[in-house]
Design a protein around this motif. Structure first.
Motif, mmCIF file in Angstrom:
data_model
loop_
_atom_site.group_PDB
_atom_site.id
_atom_site.type_symbol
_atom_site.label_atom_id
_atom_site.label_comp_id
_atom_site.label_asym_id
_atom_site.label_seq_id
_atom_site.Cartn_x
_atom_site.Cartn_y
_atom_site.Cartn_z
ATOM 1 N N PHE A 84 -1.958 -5.641 6.262
ATOM 2 C CA PHE A 84 -1.603 -5.004 4.992
ATOM 3 C C PHE A 84 -1.214 -3.548 5.231
ATOM 4 O O PHE A 84 -1.907 -2.801 5.918
ATOM 5 C CB PHE A 84 -2.790 -5.046 4.017
ATOM 6 C CG PHE A 84 -2.523 -4.356 2.711
ATOM 7 C CD1 PHE A 84 -1.926 -5.044 1.668
ATOM 8 C CD2 PHE A 84 -2.869 -3.024 2.522
ATOM 9 C CE1 PHE A 84 -1.674 -4.408 0.460
ATOM 10 C CE2 PHE A 84 -2.628 -2.386 1.312
ATOM 11 C CZ PHE A 84 -2.022 -3.084 0.278
ATOM 12 N N GLN A 85 -0.103 -3.138 4.662
ATOM 13 C CA GLN A 85 0.352 -1.754 4.717
ATOM 14 C C GLN A 85 0.573 -1.281 3.285
ATOM 15 O O GLN A 85 1.399 -1.843 2.564
ATOM 16 C CB GLN A 85 1.646 -1.633 5.519
ATOM 17 C CG GLN A 85 1.520 -2.080 6.965
ATOM 18 C CD GLN A 85 2.856 -2.062 7.689
ATOM 19 O OE1 GLN A 85 3.721 -1.231 7.408
ATOM 20 N NE2 GLN A 85 3.027 -2.999 8.616
ATOM 21 N N LEU A 86 -0.145 -0.256 2.897
ATOM 22 C CA LEU A 86 -0.120 0.195 1.504
ATOM 23 C C LEU A 86 1.284 0.536 1.047
ATOM 24 O O LEU A 86 1.697 0.161 -0.065
ATOM 25 C CB LEU A 86 -1.044 1.402 1.326
ATOM 26 C CG LEU A 86 -1.218 1.888 -0.127
ATOM 27 C CD1 LEU A 86 -1.817 0.785 -0.985
ATOM 28 C CD2 LEU A 86 -2.088 3.139 -0.177
ATOM 29 N N GLN A 87 2.039 1.249 1.885
ATOM 30 C CA GLN A 87 3.384 1.646 1.488
ATOM 31 C C GLN A 87 4.298 0.447 1.301
ATOM 32 O O GLN A 87 5.146 0.411 0.413
ATOM 33 C CB GLN A 87 3.994 2.590 2.546
ATOM 34 C CG GLN A 87 4.265 3.967 1.969
ATOM 35 C CD GLN A 87 4.940 4.866 3.002
ATOM 36 O OE1 GLN A 87 4.939 4.608 4.202
ATOM 37 N NE2 GLN A 87 5.512 5.951 2.527
ATOM 38 N N GLY A 115 1.658 -2.380 -1.243
ATOM 39 C CA GLY A 115 0.839 -1.932 -2.368
ATOM 40 C C GLY A 115 1.447 -2.227 -3.731
ATOM 41 O O GLY A 115 0.795 -2.809 -4.612
ATOM 42 N N GLN A 116 2.707 -1.845 -3.915
ATOM 43 C CA GLN A 116 3.356 -2.042 -5.214
ATOM 44 C C GLN A 116 3.437 -3.521 -5.582
ATOM 45 O O GLN A 116 3.236 -3.897 -6.740
ATOM 46 C CB GLN A 116 4.761 -1.434 -5.191
ATOM 47 C CG GLN A 116 5.401 -1.301 -6.576
ATOM 48 C CD GLN A 116 4.610 -0.374 -7.483
ATOM 49 O OE1 GLN A 116 4.186 0.706 -7.065
ATOM 50 N NE2 GLN A 116 4.366 -0.811 -8.719
ATOM 51 N N ALA A 117 3.700 -4.377 -4.590
ATOM 52 C CA ALA A 117 3.788 -5.811 -4.852
ATOM 53 C C ALA A 117 2.434 -6.373 -5.282
ATOM 54 O O ALA A 117 2.365 -7.268 -6.134
ATOM 55 C CB ALA A 117 4.290 -6.537 -3.609
ATOM 56 N N VAL A 118 1.351 -5.863 -4.682
ATOM 57 C CA VAL A 118 0.006 -6.311 -5.058
ATOM 58 C C VAL A 118 -0.282 -5.967 -6.509
ATOM 59 O O VAL A 118 -0.727 -6.815 -7.294
ATOM 60 C CB VAL A 118 -1.060 -5.679 -4.138
ATOM 61 C CG1 VAL A 118 -2.466 -5.935 -4.701
ATOM 62 C CG2 VAL A 118 -0.963 -6.237 -2.738
ATOM 63 N N TYR A 119 -0.025 -4.708 -6.892
ATOM 64 C CA TYR A 119 -0.316 -4.282 -8.261
ATOM 65 C C TYR A 119 0.550 -5.041 -9.270
ATOM 66 O O TYR A 119 0.071 -5.449 -10.330
ATOM 67 C CB TYR A 119 -0.085 -2.780 -8.406
ATOM 68 C CG TYR A 119 -0.964 -1.951 -7.510
ATOM 69 C CD1 TYR A 119 -2.333 -2.214 -7.402
ATOM 70 C CD2 TYR A 119 -0.442 -0.900 -6.759
ATOM 71 C CE1 TYR A 119 -3.154 -1.457 -6.567
ATOM 72 C CE2 TYR A 119 -1.247 -0.141 -5.923
ATOM 73 C CZ TYR A 119 -2.602 -0.424 -5.825
ATOM 74 O OH TYR A 119 -3.409 0.326 -4.994
ATOM 75 N N ARG A 120 1.829 -5.231 -8.910
ATOM 76 C CA ARG A 120 2.742 -5.917 -9.834
ATOM 77 C C ARG A 120 2.327 -7.373 -10.015
ATOM 78 O O ARG A 120 2.290 -7.876 -11.142
ATOM 79 C CB ARG A 120 4.171 -5.842 -9.310
ATOM 80 C CG ARG A 120 5.212 -6.428 -10.286
ATOM 81 C CD ARG A 120 6.621 -6.330 -9.739
ATOM 82 N NE ARG A 120 6.983 -4.965 -9.420
ATOM 83 C CZ ARG A 120 7.222 -4.521 -8.185
ATOM 84 N NH1 ARG A 120 7.136 -5.359 -7.156
ATOM 85 N NH2 ARG A 120 7.547 -3.263 -7.969
ATOM 86 N N HIS A 121 2.007 -8.046 -8.906
ATOM 87 C CA HIS A 121 1.669 -9.458 -9.026
ATOM 88 C C HIS A 121 0.292 -9.643 -9.660
ATOM 89 O O HIS A 121 0.074 -10.607 -10.410
ATOM 90 C CB HIS A 121 1.703 -10.148 -7.661
ATOM 91 C CG HIS A 121 1.612 -11.633 -7.761
ATOM 92 N ND1 HIS A 121 2.621 -12.415 -8.297
ATOM 93 C CD2 HIS A 121 0.603 -12.506 -7.441
ATOM 94 C CE1 HIS A 121 2.251 -13.676 -8.283
ATOM 95 N NE2 HIS A 121 1.032 -13.761 -7.775
ATOM 96 N N ALA A 122 -0.641 -8.746 -9.395
ATOM 97 C CA ALA A 122 -1.951 -8.818 -10.042
ATOM 98 C C ALA A 122 -1.800 -8.637 -11.549
ATOM 99 O O ALA A 122 -2.418 -9.368 -12.341
ATOM 100 C CB ALA A 122 -2.883 -7.748 -9.468
#
Length: 310
Positions: free
Chosen positions: A58-61, A64-71
């Motif tokens: 996992f790389q935040l940059q 990260g955005q994909a995790v927040y969007r899909h969550a």
């Protein structure tokens, strides 16, 4: 590394459901598969579902955005499909004062119709028929994604109740419309019961009446000899259906009740029409629906073989 946690009231089946919902939806995203994992923590009075980054994949940059969007997307679906019905029922009870189970059930059904109705001009089954669902979801996703980007803890129940005001207004509006529809339907059913009583206590004046439905609001009312019956009802009962029928249909119902036929034969290619359903409710077992007899062919024309009616 923990990215964020979702706090919910501890009801084991609810925790398990949400856990499976989130972990299952993330497993279907190739970009995130194997990059994050979910952990279920249960305690009183709250439980938590924790989203953790799997390092070093996992790389935040990058992720990260994909995790927040899909969550946010998955949680929005869960709120609508897993929580919305209960939220609506709570409004029906607390804000509109209904406590009878049957009344709550009926109003909740009307709510579902209002929230998921097909937009005007769109065919049923079209993707756009989910327009209302998508509109509500987009409001929730926007707030959730913004919140997850800047917070590591999300209290789901508190967030839904205090942060999703626009969404709550949509639900409240739907409940208000549903209550109005329920009251109209209740008035309508009470009126139908009254008309059924009139029919029950009256003696039949003619052996039969034939209602020829030529389509839309075009009707011809005939007696047993297939001669026209005056629909003016000068000395009969005048019926005004409460917000359910048009004027010509009022006169037809009035005439039928006034002449009180022993049998009512309805000839139609559209037996699902409201007026036909109304007559069936009032006259009950005196009513017969026909779609292809000689009278139908004479007055309504040749039957289209593609029609689904028997």
């Amino acid at each position: 590394m923990q990215l964020f946690s979702i706090i919910v009231q501890t009801r084991r089946h609810r925790l398990d459901h949400l856990f499976q919902w989130l972990s299952g939806s993330f497993a279907e995203v190739p970009l995130l598969n194997g990059k994050v994992e979910w952990e279920l923590l249960s305690s009183e009075p709250f439980g938590a579902i924790v989203c953790k980054a799997v390092l070093p994949r996992f790389q935040l940059q990058k992720h990260g955005q994909a995790v927040y969007r899909h969550a946010a997307d998955s949680l929005a679906d869960y709120i609508i499909e897993g929580m919305e019905e209960q939220l609506l029922r709570g409004m029906i009870v607390k804000e509109f004062g209904y406590e009878e189970k049957t009344e709550i059930e009926k109003i909740a059904c009307f709510c579902a119709e209002f929230l998921n109705e097909t937009p005007p001009g769109v065919e049923a089954g079209n993707v756009a028929t989910r327009n209302s669902h998508s509109r509500r979801k987009s409001k929730i996703v926007q707030h959730l994604e913004s919140y997850l980007e800047s917070h590591t803890e999300l209290n789901l129940d508190g967030f839904v109740r205090f942060r999703l005001q626009a969404y709550f207004e949509d639900l409240k509006s739907a409940v208000g419309c549903a209550v109005d529809e329920y009251l109209m339907d209740k008035q309508y059913q009470e009126f139908i019961s009254l008309l059924k009583y009139f029919v029950y206590i009256q003696e039949s004046k003619i052996p039969a009446a034939h209602l020829m439905h030529k389509g839309d609001q075009q009707f011809i009312l005939l007696n047993e000899r297939m001669k026209p019956i005056d629909v003016g009802v000068p000395d009969g009962l005048t019926v005004e259906m409460p917000d359910k029928e048009f004027q010509c249909e009022d006169m037809i119902v009035s005439t039928l009740i006034s002449i009180s036929p022993e049998r009512v034969f309805i000839h139609t290619r559209e037996p699902q029409q409201q007026i036909i359903n109304t007559i069936g409710q009032i006259f009950e077992n005196r009513t017969s629906i026909c779609t292809n007899c000689p009278h139908c062919r004479r007055f309504l024309g040749k039957k289209n073989r593609n029609l689904l009616y028997p």
